[in-house]
Design a protein around this motif. Sequence first.
Motif, PDB file in Angstrom:
ATOM      1  N   UNK A 286      34.791  27.193  27.779  1.00  0.00           N
ATOM      2  CA  UNK A 286      35.313  27.401  29.133  1.00  0.00           C
ATOM      3  C   UNK A 286      35.767  28.844  29.327  1.00  0.00           C
ATOM      4  N   UNK A 287      36.328  29.434  28.279  1.00  0.00           N
ATOM      5  CA  UNK A 287      36.718  30.848  28.365  1.00  0.00           C
ATOM      6  C   UNK A 287      35.485  31.726  28.578  1.00  0.00           C
ATOM      7  N   UNK A 288      34.456  31.445  27.793  1.00  0.00           N
ATOM      8  CA  UNK A 288      33.212  32.213  27.866  1.00  0.00           C
ATOM      9  C   UNK A 288      32.586  32.068  29.253  1.00  0.00           C
ATOM     10  N   UNK A 289      32.568  30.840  29.749  1.00  0.00           N
ATOM     11  CA  UNK A 289      32.008  30.598  31.076  1.00  0.00           C
ATOM     12  C   UNK A 289      32.794  31.353  32.147  1.00  0.00           C
ATOM     13  N   UNK A 290      34.114  31.384  31.989  1.00  0.00           N
ATOM     14  CA  UNK A 290      34.948  32.127  32.943  1.00  0.00           C
ATOM     15  C   UNK A 290      34.600  33.618  32.912  1.00  0.00           C
ATOM     16  N   UNK A 291      34.261  34.125  31.736  1.00  0.00           N
ATOM     17  CA  UNK A 291      33.838  35.536  31.631  1.00  0.00           C
ATOM     18  C   UNK A 291      32.597  35.777  32.492  1.00  0.00           C
ATOM     19  N   UNK A 292      31.602  34.868  32.421  1.00  0.00           N
ATOM     20  CA  UNK A 292      30.409  34.998  33.274  1.00  0.00           C
ATOM     21  C   UNK A 292      30.809  35.100  34.745  1.00  0.00           C
ATOM     22  N   UNK A 293      31.639  34.133  35.164  1.00  0.00           N
ATOM     23  CA  UNK A 293      32.036  34.080  36.573  1.00  0.00           C
ATOM     24  C   UNK A 293      32.763  35.359  36.977  1.00  0.00           C
ATOM     25  N   UNK A 294      33.643  35.852  36.107  1.00  0.00           N
ATOM     26  CA  UNK A 294      34.391  37.060  36.429  1.00  0.00           C
ATOM     27  C   UNK A 294      33.461  38.265  36.523  1.00  0.00           C
ATOM     28  N   UNK A 295      32.476  38.304  35.642  1.00  0.00           N
ATOM     29  CA  UNK A 295      31.543  39.437  35.641  1.00  0.00           C
ATOM     30  C   UNK A 295      30.748  39.469  36.950  1.00  0.00           C
ATOM     31  N   UNK A 373      39.746  39.906  23.763  1.00  0.00           N
ATOM     32  CA  UNK A 373      39.412  41.297  24.106  1.00  0.00           C
ATOM     33  C   UNK A 373      38.307  41.346  25.149  1.00  0.00           C
ATOM     34  N   UNK A 374      37.248  40.561  24.938  1.00  0.00           N
ATOM     35  CA  UNK A 374      36.138  40.567  25.898  1.00  0.00           C
ATOM     36  C   UNK A 374      36.601  40.030  27.254  1.00  0.00           C
ATOM     37  N   UNK A 375      37.400  38.969  27.212  1.00  0.00           N
ATOM     38  CA  UNK A 375      37.939  38.364  28.434  1.00  0.00           C
ATOM     39  C   UNK A 375      38.756  39.387  29.216  1.00  0.00           C
ATOM     40  N   UNK A 377      38.654  42.660  29.054  1.00  0.00           N
ATOM     41  CA  UNK A 377      37.827  43.775  29.530  1.00  0.00           C
ATOM     42  C   UNK A 377      37.087  43.391  30.799  1.00  0.00           C
ATOM     43  N   UNK A 378      36.449  42.215  30.781  1.00  0.00           N
ATOM     44  CA  UNK A 378      35.698  41.786  31.954  1.00  0.00           C
ATOM     45  C   UNK A 378      36.646  41.535  33.122  1.00  0.00           C
ATOM     46  N   UNK A 379      37.818  40.991  32.821  1.00  0.00           N
ATOM     47  CA  UNK A 379      38.816  40.752  33.855  1.00  0.00           C
ATOM     48  C   UNK A 379      39.228  42.068  34.512  1.00  0.00           C
ATOM     49  N   UNK A 380      39.414  43.107  33.714  1.00  0.00           N
ATOM     50  CA  UNK A 380      39.791  44.418  34.247  1.00  0.00           C
ATOM     51  C   UNK A 380      38.638  45.033  35.026  1.00  0.00           C
ATOM     52  N   UNK A 381      37.435  44.985  34.451  1.00  0.00           N
ATOM     53  CA  UNK A 381      36.273  45.555  35.141  1.00  0.00           C
ATOM     54  C   UNK A 381      36.033  44.859  36.480  1.00  0.00           C
ATOM     55  N   UNK A 382      36.116  43.518  36.485  1.00  0.00           N
ATOM     56  CA  UNK A 382      35.855  42.758  37.705  1.00  0.00           C
ATOM     57  C   UNK A 382      37.062  42.719  38.629  1.00  0.00           C
ATOM     58  N   UNK A 383      38.113  43.466  38.297  1.00  0.00           N
ATOM     59  CA  UNK A 383      39.388  43.438  39.030  1.00  0.00           C
ATOM     60  C   UNK A 383      39.819  41.999  39.304  1.00  0.00           C
ATOM     61  N   UNK A 384      39.760  41.173  38.249  1.00  0.00           N
ATOM     62  CA  UNK A 384      40.069  39.751  38.382  1.00  0.00           C
ATOM     63  C   UNK A 384      41.556  39.488  38.132  1.00  0.00           C
TER      64      UNK A 384
END
Lengths: 439, 439
Positions: A286-295, A373-375, A377-384
Amino acid sequence: MKLRPAQILVLGFATVILVGTVLLSLPVASRNGETVGFLNALFTATSAVCVTGLVVVDTYTQYSLFGQIVIMLLIQIGGLGFMTMTTLIFLILGKRITLRERLVMQEALNQLTLAGVVKLTRYIIFTTLIFEAVGALLLSLRFSRIYGVPRGIYYGIFHGVSAFNNAGFDLIGDFKSLTPFVEDPLVNIVIMALIIFGGLGFSVIYDVFTTRNIYKLSLHSKVVLTMTGLLLVVGFLVIYALEHTNPKTLGSLSPAGKILAAAFQSVTPRTAGFNTISLSDMSLAAKYFTIFLMFIGASPGSTGGGVKTSTFALVLMMIYSVITSKENVEIYKRRIPMDNLFKAVVIMLIALLLVLTVSFLLTITERADFMSILFETVSAFGTVGLTLGITPHLSDAGKVLIILTMFSGRVGPLTIALALASKKKTAIMKYPEERILVG
Amino acid sequence: MKLRPAQILVLGFATVILVGTVLLSLPVASRNGETVGFLNALFTATSAVCVTGLVVVDTYTQYSLFGQIVIMLLIQIGGLGFMTMTTLIFLILGKRITLRERLVMQEALNQLTLAGVVKLTRYIIFTTLIFEAVGALLLSLRFSRIYGVPRGIYYGIFHGVSAFNNAGFDLIGDFKSLTPFVEDPLVNIVIMALIIFGGLGFSVIYDVFTTRNIYKLSLHSKVVLTMTGLLLVVGFLVIYALEHTNPKTLGSLSPAGKILAAAFQSVTPRTAGFNTISLSDMSLAAKYFTIFLMFIGASPGSTGGGVKTSTFALVLMMIYSVITSKENVEIYKRRIPMDNLFKAVVIMLIALLLVLTVSFLLTITERADFMSILFETVSAFGTVGLTLGITPHLSDAGKVLIILTMFSGRVGPLTIALALASKKKTAIMKYPEERILVG
Ligand SMILES: [K+]
Ligand SMILES: [K+]
């Protein structure tokens, strides 16, 4: 002088962030009367202006009423400024060039005169305020019952602004976000609606409200609406399937609560950053999937971030066309021009490169597991603004990296779009062509 | 009938894998006289034919001499078959169309007659055998001293074949790979040389050996050589910097051993799969960096996998051109055609989509940390064979996923290339163009 609009955008955002940093580092901005420190103030100001919502200190616990109002204003300036500028820039640079699109925007724009620009900006501000006011009113009803009327109204406004601008800042305290309201239908539905409308982009909202016939919407609006709908439905189903038996997240909720919470967690990566369940307790999948959505994130010309739903749609359709040996990329009986696909792909690749580089650097500077860490980073990049909990524990180097990522994630894709748009066909000496084997 | 060459490729590989599976599942293939089981045999055969090197059972401990020789033959057929077919297909489909490239290949190809094909195949087989024989001879010198002469020669041949074909299978036992030889210059240098030459691709080797003047190499050869060199140097420096103080990896080695081991670990992700240090003991950053290297992989028309050095180079140059507002992508005073860039980008994106999908599914099926899962997936996709140790513990679903990923990673990019190559310009009704906002 080639990148003038991009330079204005970058400088404008940087200036607002710096002013915000100074204000937030004043002792009066802190509840305890001591400065939060330059780096934390810079982090908070960047997070607010870039409508990200990642926080190194808890907004309610750390900041005074003055500090909180500064944050709310930074969110409003950041969200509105970005939405206005992207819409204007897309129009001025003629990125919306089909007849249908010109017609849609004509009334608002009046042939790109200064008056037209002022009129369009007024439209955008008016739309924003309407949404925020309705949201704030509804939220105030609930918050007033919990916190009393004055604070309830203030909370309604703050969270209404934060939600429509996809900012994800909250005043609940102790980094809790909206977890106390996990089964509250009013709060959930209002916040979700604000996030979704804020994330559609002004041109789509305008198109939908002025076009009676759904078939006559611009291709852009159709793609954005389809993709947003798909992501919400798929997101809901996947999160529900992965988490409904997890006692730490959905498992302990009522049947209706499970549905509400799964829906909320499929909406918030587009790119609001509120959460109603504990994200760090979710399964790895679910964390990984959330990363997709955030990206993927929200849609162009909106308050949200990410590579954008339309970019993702074009890339998916391009891959589909190649796999099925189709000659052209066709969506809803329209052919997508080559340069449009090219731009989508470049944005996607640059975003990936940025996320991979930053997360790699964070594996060196931080002591945290790779998923967190990946979560982050993507959260910051996607301004999530969603986090698995490592933001407050970031090293100074990590904070600087995340600040830069939030800023790049906010102004970066647009700057790239501008760079691509301002490319002139210059008749210089050309080298001969030569091919390279790939794959 | 459009995809005939691709179909031949896929069916050919599948057939060899099935034959290998049957042979390896025979009781006589196992050291203990009991069948290794269908799924494990299928995994091993796929890993060998796709020259991956991921193993669910230890090659030396599990398989009899018969089984080991079957594996070696599968590696040889897989590696040679793939190199020959890719080179032929690129030529036959006219993917190498510049005058310079035609000249380079003319001697070998003789206008695409059957005789020309036979001649080219002979060239490739001859080149392969020369490299393998020299490697086997040198390795036998060392192995004979450890294991005695007959077994030493056998080990020399097996590891020479495994290294030049970038297969990564070893007979050292207990999943140790080449860790006992971490400070052995002869074994390290021979294996690294075989890996590098095997990963360059036949056309580059041919170009280099027949062209006296380095400036007259084809653009493809120049790009492949530059990129391979860059990746090796950067890989060495990064691994050395990240690991030289780690007592579990480079830290305990002599100064020369540190250099040798860092060099080896920068070569092996291109996409050999041997290792001389314990990968699971590397820092998070070094593991992540190795994933990048594995994803990029080797060069087209070689025994190696990954998205390929040239694909990565084109994507990087494309991003660079966009960021610097250049109109064309230019490398070594040559302009890269648009369709060439398009193909590179599509391969990159499909590879990413595949890796993300498979690793997501593995987070559902496996109980392992995220880094190990992502590492395993990219290793399988890039037919690398490096692992953080989870391969032998994969669930049945996980094994099937990795088998499919190895197969897709091997035949996939080429099949896509073929699909792109066979696209005909058909004059059908075209929909009107319409643009979509991105970024
Ligand atoms: K946000
Ligand atoms: K391999």
